[in-house]
Design an enzyme around this catalytic site. Structure first.
Site, PDB file in Angstrom:
ATOM      1  CE  LYS A  54      -7.932   4.884   9.552  1.00 13.57           C
ATOM      2  NZ  LYS A  54      -6.497   4.524   9.687  1.00 13.57           N
ATOM      3  CB  SER A 108      -5.628   2.370   6.471  1.00 10.77           C
ATOM      4  OG  SER A 108      -5.356   2.886   7.766  1.00 10.77           O
ATOM      5  CB  SER A 148      -2.476   3.982   8.308  1.00 12.98           C
ATOM      6  OG  SER A 148      -2.476   2.708   7.708  1.00 12.98           O
TER       7      SER A 148
END
Lengths: 485, 490, 95
Positions: B79, B159, B183
């Protein structure tokens, strides 16, 4: 005697509170492993944490906690078992995180007391409101480039202890005495070097005025970052007078932050602080509440040195010093240490006397401090020792002292080199006495005729004839014996 | 052997161990898939050269008999919230568009040290704020899933949307994510994979771009529960650089992945439901209860009375922390700068240009709830309610080992839906936020498909540091559900 | 009490985000929507509940006072926009 400003409408009293920012003596910063040393190359003492790079996190330096607790104990203050670091949010170029990590609702140290020694020998207690730990900001330089300010973060994140007094001070003198006393305590404790020139101790001054006899407080003004004791005193005087003028002209003093300009001798509002701040304090979620246990505090308490107030009391009560001498000697740790070394095993009062009457004056003339004194504490003690054991007279000792100042030599060496040992051989003294009496028959008759006071003149003559080396006591005894039978 | 890209971490480790494949081969397969699926926009920055170099190193280690464990040689997506030394790290934001860290986050360093091969930096909602990956400055991520018979682009959740799309779309064998209010778990649910958030403090936050410090936790997105355990083992651990890092040795997570819930007590919190929630989710939840019950677990109803206040609490606490955490993006030391005539103007223009609408909204909310006169009514109040939410869980865990809930109140929705109503978007996290507020470990396990053929996850929540119970129950749930659906085109 | 345009302007300045005049109303509306929604917390009886300060129940870790960092001016300024030598630089601040 109260400090009052005489205005057109009457007398005004000044109400002063001080916020002292003292840099804690540590190797590394409050929340990072970067060095705190003074004067490094720009941005060379900056870690990723200090530069607030993304994802960087603070970790507390144990020593900073110890220094704050130590200082709190030295200020006879309450140590809070739980304290919480909060974020004080505002934007400034030298504040990399966009917030300062500080303590707000739960400081590490609570209320305490500082005792001031006033010049007239009296003492006065000033309340301490709190002490909290916080990060210092970096440094902005505005003059090197025509259009830009330059930022150096070497200082960013250095641990500061903010010591907040209660509004208990009533004159510039008291404020000065307070600052000197706090600095002295910090130095005794070894928690801050107290160096105002290098900025390791700075003060913000809160000043308000009120009519004599008024009980409430009027609006206060904060004068920021005043960097010497003298300037603090000047700034208070000038700001208080300004406020009296504003009130007397029917105006209203605005609550604001001002800067003291020592060159112009005025305070003026700080532009960057014009906007109402809203610091949005909240507990720093990157840190946990700080809980101190009893053992931790007790361990620090056990390691505290003797502090000026206690030392002063001991010098008066145990060593018989005057309150004044004791006060002067304990005012800073170096002088006190010097005195204690010199006085070890000697007549302390005499050592104190030499220190305050002779050494201070001589050092002042040379514009050096105690650490640079050519006369070491050991040598001053030895000098008093030579007087005590009768090797030299007090009068000769002054000459020896002058040579010590010039050469830094030990007094015994000087006495030896110059042959200044006191003459204590009765036969030798008697010979001089006899000669002086023989040379001055008129005066001798005068004494014999009953003018005993004139014997003093003979003492002087004998001392002169012996180049000051004859033991004055013996001279006196012999003269009496020979002239008065 | 099946498609290399379809391997789990455990399978890949076994195949590598047996010499049936190499890290370079695995890595090349993933790189090819990433290149073929750029339409998903799963990556902000691809790092194929770095990946191949690391894969080669891994193979060399293995050849010498120095392989470092099951992550060694496994290609993963990172990420883009984790700072990676020498590799641009944007956090999905314009404000960090050109930011190249000179340091490596603890989590990514741990994975690197375990031999994992980073394929690139996965797309994400800007600064981790979002539930659909539409707030990324680098464009939305498209889910590899589509509704049956419909040609509508779906969101992967957020997210960690790029991570989820990469893992479910078989572009990477696993991925890192971060979870502040859901997320990791919500995108895992949307894309039919496993997403796990450990106990707050298990994974170091050092070097991870901060959103809300008291909530942020890194965790794995994988295709099996066992993989989540393997990967968490490599990511987590005490880090003295993070004051909130738990100073404990890690238990053996993988060993806990036993699909046996006999004697376990599973709590069913009745508050985990929402008006208008699709029937498929309710049915799946009931099905989950039945599965675990049938496998020998004791299931019982529990109550978490403050659940409905979790989301509003979160939307005070998280923006408050974010408003302060994001103050460092000021154009002075790194990142975007928009010149201005004064320092303040430079700040204002930089931050207006650098932050997208959702980030700005949350920063403003955060500044407001902390401001003078409102702090007690909003921030302090929220932290008090948070204490109550924590207590709800503590009370529940007196009686049960884990809780079973739906992960999200809906399946993946279409790109463009729920866009104009922030609160409707926030509701995506209604079931994931409570565990975040309490710092508890939680996992989303893919458990079924809805009528449109879209995956749905069930969430298990355990008490503080009870990851082993979580993995045990999740393994059982996984076995019972035997979810095998894959997105079309894979 | 809903936020006015002025309130939004004030908060936006506190947060140093420039909001164009024409967007103020719209943003005030969005913020009021969210604030109104979170205000439901007022109905929770919190009495003498302690606000949560940390989800991690452990003592604050303390580090030793040793210099372990710094001397990386090149790294801390590597991403700096428009620096002057080893310094960061910003528009001139008038004090």
């Amino acid at each position: 005697m109260a400090y009052l400003i005489q205005g057109e409408t009457g007398d005004w009293e000044v109400v002063i509170g001080l916020e002292v920012h003292a840099q804690a003596v540590t190797n590394a910063k409050l929340f990072s492993g970067a060095s705190t040393s003074f004067g490094g190359e720009p941005n060379s003492q900056v870690s990723l944490v200090d530069a607030a790079m993304p994802g960087m996190l603070p970790v507390l330096n144990r020593k900073c906690i110890e220094q704050a607790v130590r200082t709190g104990l030295g200020l006879r203050a309450k140590i809070n078992r739980r304290s919480i670091f909060e974020r004080k949010n505002y934007f400034y170029a030298d504040l990399p995180q966009g917030y300062q990590i500080s303590q707000y609702l739960h400081p590490i140290v609570g209320e305490g007391t500082v005792t001031l020694d006033m010049d007239d020998g009296s003492t006065r207690d000033v309340g301490i409101e709190r002490l909290h730990l916080e990060q210092d900001a970096g440094k902005s330089m505005h003059d090197q480039d025509p259009t830009r300010s330059m930022i150096d973060l070497n200082r960013a994140g250095v641990a500061l202890m903010e010591i907040v007094s209660k509004p208990d001070l009533r004159s510039p003198d008291e404020a000065g005495a307070y600052l000197r006393k706090v600095r002295s305590i910090l130095r005794y404790l070894g928690t801050c070097d107290g160096n105002m020139e290098q900025g390791s101790m700075r003060a913000d001054v809160n000043v308000s005025v009120r009519k004599k006899g008024e009980s409430g407080l009027r609006t206060r003004v904060e004068v920021k970052n005043v960097n010497s004791v003298r300037f603090v005193m000047q700034a208070i005087e000038i700001e208080a007078e300004r406020q009296v003028e504003v009130w007397e002209q029917g105006g209203e003093v605005r609550q604001e932050t001002r800067l003291y300009d020592p060159n112009l001798g005025e305070t003026r509002p700080m532009r960057s602080k014009e906007f109402a701040h809203d610091y949005r304090y909240f507990p720093d979620p990157d840190l946990l509440p700080l809980d101190l246990d009893e053992d931790f505090i007790a361990g620090i308490e056990a390691s505290l040195p003797e502090l000026p107030d206690t030392k002063k009391k001991r010098l008066i009560e145990d060593l018989g010093l005057s309150a004044y001498d004791a006060g002067v000697i304990v005012a800073d740790r170096e002088t006190a240490d010097y005195f204690e070394t010199a006085a070890a095993g000697r007549d302390a009062k005499q050592v104190a006397n030499w220190l305050t009457s002779n050494l201070f004056g001589a050092l002042n003339k040379r514009a050096v401090g105690i650490p640079e004194s050519p006369v070491t504490a050991e040598n001053l003690g030895a000098l008093v020792g030579l007087i005590e054991d009768g090797t030299i007279s007090g009068k000769l000792a002054k000459d020896v002292f002058e040579v010590m100042l010039e050469t830094g030599k030990a007094p015994a060496v000087i006495v030896d080199e110059k042959g200044l040992q006191q003459i204590t051989d009765t036969g030798a003294i008697e010979a001089i006495v006899d000669k002086v009496i023989a040379d001055n028959p008129g005066q001798a008759d005068d004494v014999r005729g009953g003018n005993e006071k004139a014997i003093g003149w003979f003492v002087g003559q004998v001392m002169k004839a012996s180049q000051g080396k004859a033991n004055p006591g013996q001279v006196n005894a012999l003269l009496k014996q020979k002239l008065l039978g | 052997m099946s498609d290399l890209r379809d391997l789990s971490i455990a399978d890949a480790a076994e195949a590598l161990g047996k010499g049936e494949t190499s890290s370079v081969e695995l890595t090349n397969a993933c790189i090819a898939a990433i290149e073929a699926n750029r339409v998903l926009n799963a990556f902000i920055t691809e790092t194929p050269d770095l990946a191949r170099a690391r894969a080669k190193e891994s193979d060399a280690r293995r050849a010498k008999g120095d392989a470092k464990g099951p992550m060694d040689g496994v290609p993963i997506a990172m990420k883009d919230l984790f700072c990676t030394e020498g590799v641009r790290t944007t956090a999905g934001s314009h404000i960090l568009e050109n930011f190249v860290p000179t340091y490596e986050s603890t989590v990514s360093a741990n994975l690197r040290d375990h031999g994992a091969v980073m394929l690139g930096k996965a797309n994400m909602d800007e600064l981790a704020m979002g539930s659909s990956n539409i707030t990324s400055y680098y464009g939305p991520v498209k889910s590899p899933w589509t509704r049956l018979g419909a040609n509508v682009d779906l969101v992967p959740g957020g997210s960690s949307g790029g991570s989820a799309a990469a893992v479910s779309g078989r572009l990477a064998i696993a991925a890192t994510g971060t979870d502040t209010g859901g997320s990791i778990r919500q995108p895992a649910s949307f894309t039919g994979i496993v997403g796990m958030k450990p106990t707050y403090g298990r994974c170091s936050r050092w070097g991870t771009v901060a959103f809300a410090s008291s909530l942020d936790q890194a965790g794995p997105l994988t295709r099996t529960v066992e993989d989540a355990a393997i990967m968490l083992q490599a990511m987590a651990g005490h880090d003295p650089k993070d004051s909130t890092s738990l100073p404990f040795d890690l238990p053996d997570f993988r060993a806990a992945c036993v699909p046996n819930v006999k004697g376990m007590k599973i709590g069913i919190p009745k508050e985990y439901t929402l008006d208008g929630m699709p029937a498929a989710i309710k049915t799946l939840w009931e099905q989950g209860v039945e599965w675990l019950h049938d496998m020998g677990a004791e299931t019982r109803d529990v109550t978490l009375p403050h659940t409905k206040y979790a989301l509003p609490t979160y939307y005070i606490v998280a923006p408050a922390e974010a408003s302060s955490n994001l103050a460092r993006y000021d154009g002075v030391r790194y990142g975007l700068r928009v010149e201005g005539d004064s320092l303040d103007e430079m700040y204002e223009l930089t931050r207006a240009a650098g932050f997208g609408a959702e980030v700005q909204r949350r920063v403003l909310i955060g500044a407001y709830v902390l401001s003078a006169g409102y702090y007690d009514a909003y921030y302090v109040k929220a932290q008090k309610v948070r204490s109550l939410i924590f207590k709800d869980f503590s009370d529940a865990f007196e009686d049960v080992d884990v809780l079973l809930t739906p992960t999200a109140p809906s399946a993946a929705f279409a790109l463009g839906e729920k866009m104009d109503d922030p609160i409707a978007m926030y509701l995506n996290d209604v079931f994931t936020v409570p565990a975040s507020l309490a710092g508890l470990p939680a996992i989303s396990v893919p458990a079924g498909l809805d009528g449109d053929g879209l995956p749905l996850g069930l969430q298990l929540i355990a008490g503080v540091c009870q990851e082993q119970k979580l993995f045990r129950a999740a393994s059982a749930l996984e076995a019972a559900a035997s979810f095998s659906a894959k997105p079309g085109g894979v | 009490m809903p936020l006015s345009k002025d309130d939004v302007q004030k908060i936006a300045f506190l947060a140093r985000i420039r909001v164009p005049e024409e967007r103020l109303d719209a943003i005030a509306g969005e913020l009021n929507g969210i604030i109104g929604w979170v205000e439901q917390l007022a109905e929770v009886e919190t009495g003498d509940v302690e606000p949560m300060t940390s989800v991690v129940a452990m003592p604050a870790p303390l580090r030793d006072d040793v210099v372990t960092d710094g001397a990386i001016a090149d790294k801390v300024t590597a991403n700096a926009p428009d620096p002057i030598g080893p310094f960061y630089a910003v528009p001139k601040v008038v004090e």
